[in-house]
Design an enzyme around this catalytic site. Structure first.
Site, PDB file in Angstrom:
ATOM      1  N   ARG A 132       0.822  -1.206   0.000  1.00 16.04           N
ATOM      2  CA  ARG A 132       0.000   0.000   0.000  1.00 16.04           C
ATOM      3  C   ARG A 132       0.859   1.260   0.000  1.00 16.04           C
ATOM      4  O   ARG A 132       0.472   2.305  -0.529  1.00 16.04           O
ATOM      5  CB  ARG A 132      -0.946   0.013   1.214  1.00 16.04           C
ATOM      6  N   TYR A 135     -15.530  17.055 -15.122  1.00 18.80           N
ATOM      7  CA  TYR A 135     -16.041  15.679 -15.055  1.00 18.80           C
ATOM      8  C   TYR A 135     -16.980  15.524 -13.862  1.00 18.80           C
ATOM      9  O   TYR A 135     -16.715  16.027 -12.768  1.00 18.80           O
ATOM     10  CB  TYR A 135     -14.857  14.722 -14.967  1.00 18.80           C
ATOM     11  N   ASP A 151      -6.392  17.845 -15.013  1.00 20.05           N
ATOM     12  CA  ASP A 151      -6.737  16.482 -15.419  1.00 20.05           C
ATOM     13  C   ASP A 151      -6.433  16.376 -16.909  1.00 20.05           C
ATOM     14  O   ASP A 151      -7.116  16.966 -17.743  1.00 20.05           O
ATOM     15  CB  ASP A 151      -8.208  16.218 -15.123  1.00 20.05           C
ATOM     16  N   LYS A 178      -7.892   4.920 -18.914  1.00 22.83           N
ATOM     17  CA  LYS A 178      -8.339   5.360 -20.230  1.00 22.83           C
ATOM     18  C   LYS A 178      -7.235   5.205 -21.282  1.00 22.83           C
ATOM     19  O   LYS A 178      -6.797   4.096 -21.551  1.00 22.83           O
ATOM     20  CB  LYS A 178      -8.837   6.806 -20.131  1.00 22.83           C
TER      21      LYS A 178
END
Length: 395
Positions: free
Chosen positions: A60, A113, A187, A211
Site C-alpha cells: 500500500r 467531469y 486532469d 483510459k
C-alpha cells in the site's frame, strides 16, 4: 533463505523459494505481486521509513511496479515525481485531500467531469470546503475568481473538458494561478502527449490510466505527477486513505503506455475525419471536436496541441430518444461508458458520467439528453463511418 534439508513438507510448502541467481535481467518489467517485503532488521526499517535507504515494506505504501510506472509518467510529463493511485478519481481525491482544508476554497473549471464535481461540490462541502467556478478558456475569469477568494487552496481544470471538449488555456490559467501562488491541478486524461501542462505552468497533472494510457479497457488505475515535495505529501495521503494502485494494474498500464504514441496519432487522425463527416450529417445538430474550425476553442487548440486533437468526439442527436435509437442501432460500436480503449465505444453523458448533476446547469453548459460521446479507437475509419451512418439513419 538458506536451504534446510531437514524441513518438513509443510514447512517447504509454506516458505517462499529463494530468488534464482542470474547475471542477466529481464527485458520486460516483471510483475511483482508481493504485498509485503522481508527486511533484515530494525535499523533497516528505520532507514526505509526515514528515506535513508531505498526499498519497499508494504505494497500500500509502494511496490516496484508502481515505482516504475510513476517514474515513467513523471518523465513523460517532465515532472519531478509521481504517485500511482487505484483510479483516476483516487489520484484526484488524494491530491485534493492533500491541499484542501476546512474553510478553504477550491476553484473549479466549468464542465468538469461529473465525479470530480461531486467530490468537490458535494462531498468536501460536508467538511467545510467551498468552491467557485471559472471558464478555463478565459484566464480573466480565474483572475476575478481568485480576487474574490483569498482563501483559495487549489485550482482544478481539465486540458479537454468532458464531454464537450472545451480547451483549457493552460499557459493563461497557469500564469494566473502562479501570480496568486495557488497550485493548479490539470486532469490531462483526454490529451496525453498532445501537450505538456507542466511546461505551461501547471503544478500537478492527473491521468486516469484506465483510459488512453492503459489503452485496452483492462486497467483501473490513476496517477498524479508534479513537484517531489508535494508528491511525497500526496503519496502519504493516498497511503493513509488506501488509494494506491495494485502491482498487476501497474504492470498492465506500463505495457499499454508502450504503444501510446502510435495510438494517439492514429485515433487523432480518425477522429478528425469522423468529426468532419458528423458535422455535415443532416441528423446531427452539432458536433464538438477541437480540430474543427467550428469549435469555439479551435484557435487555442491549434496553438496548444501538436500531433492532433485527440480521440474524443461529441455530437448532439437532438434528444434522449434519438440518442437511444442511435446507440441501439450501432451494429459493431459498443455502448460502454468509459473511453480510451483500442476499440471505438460510445457513451451517453447525461445517464452515465454526468448522472445526478443539476439538469439546469447541464443544459446551460450544453450537456443535453441528445449528446453522445465517441471514444475513437484503432479501427478503419470507413468501417466506423459505415456503422455510425446507418445508426444515424435508424434514428
Amino acid at each position: 533463505m538458506p536451504h534446510d534439508a531437514s524441513a518438513s513438507d509443510a514447512t517447504r510448502c509454506a516458505r517462499a523459494p529463494e530468488s534464482p541467481r542470474s547475471i542477466s535481467e529481464p527485458l520486460a518489467p516483471p510483475i511483482q505481486l508481493s504485498s509485503v517485503y522481508r527486511i533484515a532488521g530494525l535499523d533497516e526499517v528505520d532507514a526505509l521509513f526515514e528515506g535513508r535507504a531505498d526499498g519497499f515494506f508494504y505494497a500500500r505504501d509502494g511496490h516496484p511496479n508502481a515505482a516504475q510506472l510513476a517514474d515513467k509518467l513523471a518523465k513523460l510529463e517532465r515532472a519531478e515525481a509521481g504517485v500511482v493511485c487505484a483510479s483516476g478519481m483516487g489520484a484526484i481525491a488524494a491530491s485534493v485531500l492533500t491541499l484542501a482544508e476546512q474553510g478553504g476554497r477550491i476553484l473549479v473549471s466549468e464542465e468538469l467531469y461529473g465525479k470530480t464535481t461531486t467530490l468537490i461540490a458535494r462531498e468536501l462541502a460536508r467538511f467545510g470546503v467551498t468552491h467557485d467556478l471559472f471558464d478555463p478558456s478565459k484566464p480573466e475569469t480565474l483572475r476575478r475568481a481568485l480576487a474574490d477568494a483569498p482563501d483559495a487552496r487549489l485550482v482544478v481544470a481539465e486540458t479537454l473538458s468532458n464531454p464537450l471538449l472545451r480547451v483549457c488555456d493552460l499557459e493563461g490559467i497557469g500564469a494566473v494561478a502562479r501570480e496568486a501562488d495557488v497550485p493548479l491541478l490539470i486532469d490531462h486524461t483526454f490529451a496525453p502527449l498532445l501537450c505538456k501542462p507542466i511546461a505551461m505552468g501547471t503544478t500537478l497533472v492527473v491521468h486516469s490510466l484506465t483510459k488512453l494510457i492503459g489503452g485496452h479497457a483492462d486497467v483501473t488505475l490513476g496517477a498524479v505527477v508534479g513537484p517531489r515535495e508535494l508528491i511525497d505529501r500526496i503519496h502519504a495521503v493516498a497511503s493513509t486513505f488506501g488509494q494506491t494502485g495494485s502491482a498487476f494494474d501497474c504492470w498492465l498500464a506500463m505495457r499499454g503506455a508502450v504503444t501510446l504514441p502510435l495510438r494517439v496519432e492514429r485515433t487523432s487522425r480518425t477522429a478528425l475525419e469522423l468529426a468532419r463527416r458528423l458535422e455535415v450529417h443532416p441528423k446531427v445538430l452539432r458536433t464538438s471536436y477541437p480540430g474543427l474550425p467550428s469549435h469555439p476553442d479551435h484557435t487555442l487548440a491549434k496553438r496548444q496541441f501538436s500531433g492532433g486533437f485527440g480521440a474524443m468526439i461529441s455530437f448532439d442527436a437532438g434528444g434522449r430518444e434519438q440518442a437511444d435509437r442511435i446507440i441501439r442501432g450501432l451494429r459493431a460500436i459498443p455502448f460502454a461508458p468509459s473511453l480510451g480503449d483500442a476499440q471505438t465505444t460510445v457513451s451517453h453523458p447525461c445517464t452515465t458520467s454526468h448522472r445526478g448533476q443539476d439538469p439546469a446547469v447541464l443544459g446551460r453548459l450544453g450537456v443535453t439528453p441528445g449528446l453522445i460521446r465517441v471514444s475513437v479507437g484503432l479501427e478503419d475509419v470507413e468501417d466506423l463511418w459505415e456503422d455510425l451512418a446507418q445508426a444515424l439513419e435508424f434514428a
